[in-house]
Design a protein around this motif. Structure first.
Motif, PDB file in Angstrom:
ATOM      1  N   PHE A  60       0.834  -1.203   0.000  1.00 32.95           N
ATOM      2  CA  PHE A  60       0.000   0.000   0.000  1.00 32.95           C
ATOM      3  C   PHE A  60       0.871   1.257   0.000  1.00 32.95           C
ATOM      4  CE2 PHE A  60      -2.068   3.265   2.716  1.00 32.95           C
ATOM      5  CZ  PHE A  60      -3.116   3.609   1.875  1.00 32.95           C
ATOM      6  N   GLU A  61       1.803   1.317   0.926  1.00 31.13           N
ATOM      7  CA  GLU A  61       2.761   2.427   1.008  1.00 31.13           C
ATOM      8  C   GLU A  61       4.013   1.911   1.689  1.00 31.13           C
ATOM      9  OE1 GLU A  61       1.382   5.993   2.910  1.00 31.13           O
ATOM     10  OE2 GLU A  61      -0.315   6.254   1.533  1.00 31.13           O
ATOM     11  N   LYS A  62       5.038   2.760   1.728  1.00 30.62           N
ATOM     12  CA  LYS A  62       6.245   2.432   2.474  1.00 30.62           C
ATOM     13  C   LYS A  62       6.531   3.553   3.460  1.00 30.62           C
ATOM     14  CE  LYS A  62       8.407  -0.260  -1.239  1.00 30.62           C
ATOM     15  NZ  LYS A  62       7.336  -0.094  -2.242  1.00 30.62           N
ATOM     16  N   ALA A  63       7.053   3.184   4.623  1.00 26.17           N
ATOM     17  CA  ALA A  63       7.383   4.180   5.641  1.00 26.17           C
ATOM     18  C   ALA A  63       8.756   3.853   6.213  1.00 26.17           C
ATOM     19  CB  ALA A  63       6.335   4.171   6.754  1.00 26.17           C
ATOM     20  N   ARG A  64       9.417   4.865   6.754  1.00 21.30           N
ATOM     21  CA  ARG A  64      10.730   4.652   7.355  1.00 21.30           C
ATOM     22  C   ARG A  64      10.541   4.343   8.835  1.00 21.30           C
ATOM     23  NH1 ARG A  64      15.809   6.496   5.752  1.00 21.30           N
ATOM     24  NH2 ARG A  64      14.953   6.359   3.656  1.00 21.30           N
ATOM     25  N   GLY A  65      10.460   3.072   9.149  1.00 20.82           N
ATOM     26  CA  GLY A  65      10.314   2.647  10.529  1.00 20.82           C
ATOM     27  C   GLY A  65       8.894   2.268  10.903  1.00 20.82           C
ATOM     28  N   GLN A  66       8.794   1.454  11.958  1.00 17.37           N
ATOM     29  CA  GLN A  66       7.507   0.905  12.378  1.00 17.37           C
ATOM     30  C   GLN A  66       6.550   1.962  12.909  1.00 17.37           C
ATOM     31  OE1 GLN A  66       7.311  -1.922  15.841  1.00 17.37           O
ATOM     32  NE2 GLN A  66       6.602  -3.345  14.274  1.00 17.37           N
ATOM     33  N   LYS A  67       7.056   2.913  13.683  1.00 19.15           N
ATOM     34  CA  LYS A  67       6.197   3.928  14.274  1.00 19.15           C
ATOM     35  C   LYS A  67       5.492   4.752  13.209  1.00 19.15           C
ATOM     36  CE  LYS A  67       6.132   7.647  17.703  1.00 19.15           C
ATOM     37  NZ  LYS A  67       6.954   8.426  18.682  1.00 19.15           N
ATOM     38  N   LYS A  68       6.244   5.174  12.190  1.00 18.83           N
ATOM     39  CA  LYS A  68       5.647   5.953  11.104  1.00 18.83           C
ATOM     40  C   LYS A  68       4.653   5.111  10.310  1.00 18.83           C
ATOM     41  CE  LYS A  68       9.365   9.332  10.502  1.00 18.83           C
ATOM     42  NZ  LYS A  68      10.383   9.885   9.581  1.00 18.83           N
ATOM     43  N   ALA A  69       4.979   3.844  10.124  1.00 23.89           N
ATOM     44  CA  ALA A  69       4.071   2.961   9.384  1.00 23.89           C
ATOM     45  C   ALA A  69       2.760   2.798  10.146  1.00 23.89           C
ATOM     46  CB  ALA A  69       4.725   1.604   9.162  1.00 23.89           C
ATOM     47  N   LEU A  70       2.841   2.578  11.457  1.00 22.86           N
ATOM     48  CA  LEU A  70       1.629   2.427  12.261  1.00 22.86           C
ATOM     49  C   LEU A  70       0.795   3.703  12.251  1.00 22.86           C
ATOM     50  CD1 LEU A  70      -0.198   0.904  14.212  1.00 22.86           C
ATOM     51  CD2 LEU A  70       1.318   1.626  16.067  1.00 22.86           C
ATOM     52  N   ASN A  71       1.438   4.845  12.410  1.00 20.73           N
ATOM     53  CA  ASN A  71       0.700   6.112  12.387  1.00 20.73           C
ATOM     54  C   ASN A  71      -0.028   6.304  11.066  1.00 20.73           C
ATOM     55  OD1 ASN A  71       1.427   6.855  14.975  1.00 20.73           O
ATOM     56  ND2 ASN A  71       3.230   8.032  14.313  1.00 20.73           N
ATOM     57  N   ARG A  72       0.608   5.915   9.976  1.00 23.09           N
ATOM     58  CA  ARG A  72      -0.027   6.055   8.663  1.00 23.09           C
ATOM     59  C   ARG A  72      -1.231   5.116   8.542  1.00 23.09           C
ATOM     60  NH1 ARG A  72      -2.562   8.516   5.134  1.00 23.09           N
ATOM     61  NH2 ARG A  72      -2.319   7.841   2.967  1.00 23.09           N
ATOM     62  N   ILE A  73      -1.098   3.885   9.049  1.00 21.14           N
ATOM     63  CA  ILE A  73      -2.224   2.947   9.020  1.00 21.14           C
ATOM     64  C   ILE A  73      -3.411   3.511   9.786  1.00 21.14           C
ATOM     65  CG2 ILE A  73      -3.027   0.689   9.844  1.00 21.14           C
ATOM     66  CD1 ILE A  73      -0.189  -0.371   9.249  1.00 21.14           C
ATOM     67  N   LEU A  74      -3.159   4.047  10.963  1.00 22.53           N
ATOM     68  CA  LEU A  74      -4.243   4.611  11.769  1.00 22.53           C
ATOM     69  C   LEU A  74      -4.890   5.812  11.073  1.00 22.53           C
ATOM     70  CD1 LEU A  74      -2.666   4.370  15.347  1.00 22.53           C
ATOM     71  CD2 LEU A  74      -4.311   2.826  14.268  1.00 22.53           C
ATOM     72  N   GLU A  75      -4.089   6.603  10.382  1.00 23.48           N
ATOM     73  CA  GLU A  75      -4.638   7.725   9.613  1.00 23.48           C
ATOM     74  C   GLU A  75      -5.588   7.236   8.525  1.00 23.48           C
ATOM     75  OE1 GLU A  75      -1.452   9.915   7.912  1.00 23.48           O
ATOM     76  OE2 GLU A  75      -0.792  10.815   9.827  1.00 23.48           O
ATOM     77  N   VAL A  76      -5.176   6.186   7.835  1.00 18.48           N
ATOM     78  CA  VAL A  76      -6.006   5.646   6.746  1.00 18.48           C
ATOM     79  C   VAL A  76      -7.310   5.069   7.299  1.00 18.48           C
ATOM     80  CG1 VAL A  76      -6.125   3.919   4.910  1.00 18.48           C
ATOM     81  CG2 VAL A  76      -4.014   5.199   5.286  1.00 18.48           C
ATOM     82  N   PHE A  77      -7.235   4.347   8.409  1.00 19.56           N
ATOM     83  CA  PHE A  77      -8.453   3.843   9.038  1.00 19.56           C
ATOM     84  C   PHE A  77      -9.356   4.989   9.489  1.00 19.56           C
ATOM     85  CE2 PHE A  77      -6.326  -0.385  10.104  1.00 19.56           C
ATOM     86  CZ  PHE A  77      -7.145  -1.113   9.261  1.00 19.56           C
ATOM     87  N   ASP A  78      -8.758   6.054   9.994  1.00 19.10           N
ATOM     88  CA  ASP A  78      -9.524   7.214  10.442  1.00 19.10           C
ATOM     89  C   ASP A  78     -10.287   7.830   9.277  1.00 19.10           C
ATOM     90  OD1 ASP A  78     -10.388   8.917  12.450  1.00 19.10           O
ATOM     91  OD2 ASP A  78      -8.768  10.353  12.120  1.00 19.10           O
ATOM     92  N   GLU A  79      -9.630   7.901   8.115  1.00 18.62           N
ATOM     93  CA  GLU A  79     -10.280   8.435   6.913  1.00 18.62           C
ATOM     94  C   GLU A  79     -11.440   7.547   6.478  1.00 18.62           C
ATOM     95  OE1 GLU A  79      -7.091   8.596   4.149  1.00 18.62           O
ATOM     96  OE2 GLU A  79      -6.022  10.213   5.208  1.00 18.62           O
ATOM     97  N   GLN A  80     -11.299   6.243   6.652  1.00 22.06           N
ATOM     98  CA  GLN A  80     -12.323   5.304   6.197  1.00 22.06           C
ATOM     99  C   GLN A  80     -13.501   5.204   7.160  1.00 22.06           C
ATOM    100  OE1 GLN A  80     -10.871   1.385   5.284  1.00 22.06           O
ATOM    101  NE2 GLN A  80     -12.893   0.582   4.772  1.00 22.06           N
ATOM    102  N   PHE A  81     -13.214   5.146   8.481  1.00 27.12           N
ATOM    103  CA  PHE A  81     -14.268   4.848   9.447  1.00 27.12           C
ATOM    104  C   PHE A  81     -14.638   6.003  10.371  1.00 27.12           C
ATOM    105  CE2 PHE A  81     -12.264   0.669   8.568  1.00 27.12           C
ATOM    106  CZ  PHE A  81     -13.388   0.003   8.102  1.00 27.12           C
ATOM    107  N   GLY A  82     -13.736   6.960  10.572  1.00 25.43           N
ATOM    108  CA  GLY A  82     -14.043   8.074  11.457  1.00 25.43           C
ATOM    109  C   GLY A  82     -14.493   7.592  12.822  1.00 25.43           C
ATOM    110  N   ARG A  83     -15.659   8.078  13.269  1.00 28.42           N
ATOM    111  CA  ARG A  83     -16.207   7.673  14.572  1.00 28.42           C
ATOM    112  C   ARG A  83     -17.366   6.693  14.426  1.00 28.42           C
ATOM    113  NH1 ARG A  83     -13.318   7.480  18.599  1.00 28.42           N
ATOM    114  NH2 ARG A  83     -15.146   7.600  19.965  1.00 28.42           N
TER     115      ARG A  83
END
Length: 288
Positions: free
Chosen positions: A202-225
């Motif tokens: 899907f994407e590439k990130a430099r390190g696990q922390k950045k990758a996790l933050n990006r995943i959570l951002e994408v889920f936030d865009e999809q599901f919100g609250r």
């Protein structure tokens, strides 16, 4: 009203206690270390023991799907004149399990068997199967269950991160040069499954922390609250799985959650250290 029985396979990585509680029948795939050493995923080889074997022997085993005959025997044992079977399986792009189940249904010529290609893997299958099992257990009709299943197949998303690219490379998912370069640069690919059920980056990130933050951002865009069900699956990485679930609980409107181990079959393809996050939309009318 007919009885609805739910079948899946071991790659759904549903915790045994949850499968038993909901009456889910799980068909094991096979893990093959040699011609003389073949195990049934989750039956004769637990997830923990599998990762111990891999570490001890420094070998990545092969895997194989159940036979159509196994499915025939199972479907016969579950069937009677008032039974409908919903059988939900690993992506047909990753395994022949769905095809084996389909062949068994055709051989039995039973319209009461409904074989579904989840186009997913690990608890991205499990989160769907569990929801449908809850529907069936609460007395929903076959039509209600199949309608909800269609929604889940459209609404369920998974992203995962691997600790090492070695397993993906050895299983032909990425090239050797890409695996080496990624490891040297500490690049963490964010992986997912596309609409066809194939693994892709899907994407590439430099390190696990950045990758996790990006995943959570994408889920936030999809599901919100919106209310959601969350599943975190891990390969001998339980504490990090708990940390990830905590972040999801803080960020999303979580109605139910599960932490589960990635079993031997999926583990053979992604390796130890892997973390996967599966989220789907919840509906309030289901009895939890």
């Amino acid at each position: 009203m007919s009885t609805i029985k739910i079948v899946t396979d071991s790659t759904a990585d549903i915790p045994n206690t949850l499968a038993e509680e909901l009456g889910i029948t799980v068909v094991p795939l096979n893990v093959i270390f040699s011609d003389e050493e073949v195990y049934e995923d989750g039956v004769t080889l637990t997830a923990d023991r599998f990762y111990e074997y891999v570490k001890e022997r420094n070998v990545i085993p092969s895997t194989s799907q159940p036979t159509p005959y196994q499915f025939e025997e199972l479907y016969r044992s579950l069937s009677d004149e008032d039974t409908e079977i919903i059988s939900i399986h690993l992506s047909s792009k990753l395994s022949g399990t769905y095809q084996a189940a389909t062949i068994a249904k055709q051989a039995l010529e039973m319209d009461s068997i409904h074989v579904i290609d989840s186009k997913r893997a690990s608890y991205a299958i499990g989160i769907i199967v569990v929801e449908i099992a809850k529907y069936a257990k609460s007395g929903k009709s076959l039509e209600d269950c199949l309608s909800r299943l269609e929604e889940l197949l459209n609404d369920t998303t998974v992203y995962f991160m691997v600790d090492t690219l070695e397993y993906l490379q050895k299983n032909g998912r990425i090239g050797k040069a890409s695996a080496l370069l990624g490891s040297m640069l500490k690049i963490k690919p964010i992986l997912s499954l596309n609409e066809a059920g194939e693994v892709y980056s899907f994407e590439k990130a430099r390190g696990q922390k950045k990758a996790l933050n990006r995943i959570l951002e994408v889920f936030d865009e999809q599901f919100g609250r919106e209310p959601v069900h969350v599943g975190i699956s891990h390969a001998v990485n339980e504490q990090y799985a708990r940390d990830v679930l905590s972040l999801c609980q803080q960020r999303f409107n979580v109605q139910s959650d599960v932490i589960t181990s990635i079993g031997a079959v999926i583990g053979a393809h992604v390796g130890p250290g892997t973390i996967a996050i599966s989220i789907t939309r919840a509906k309030n009318e289901v009895v939890e």
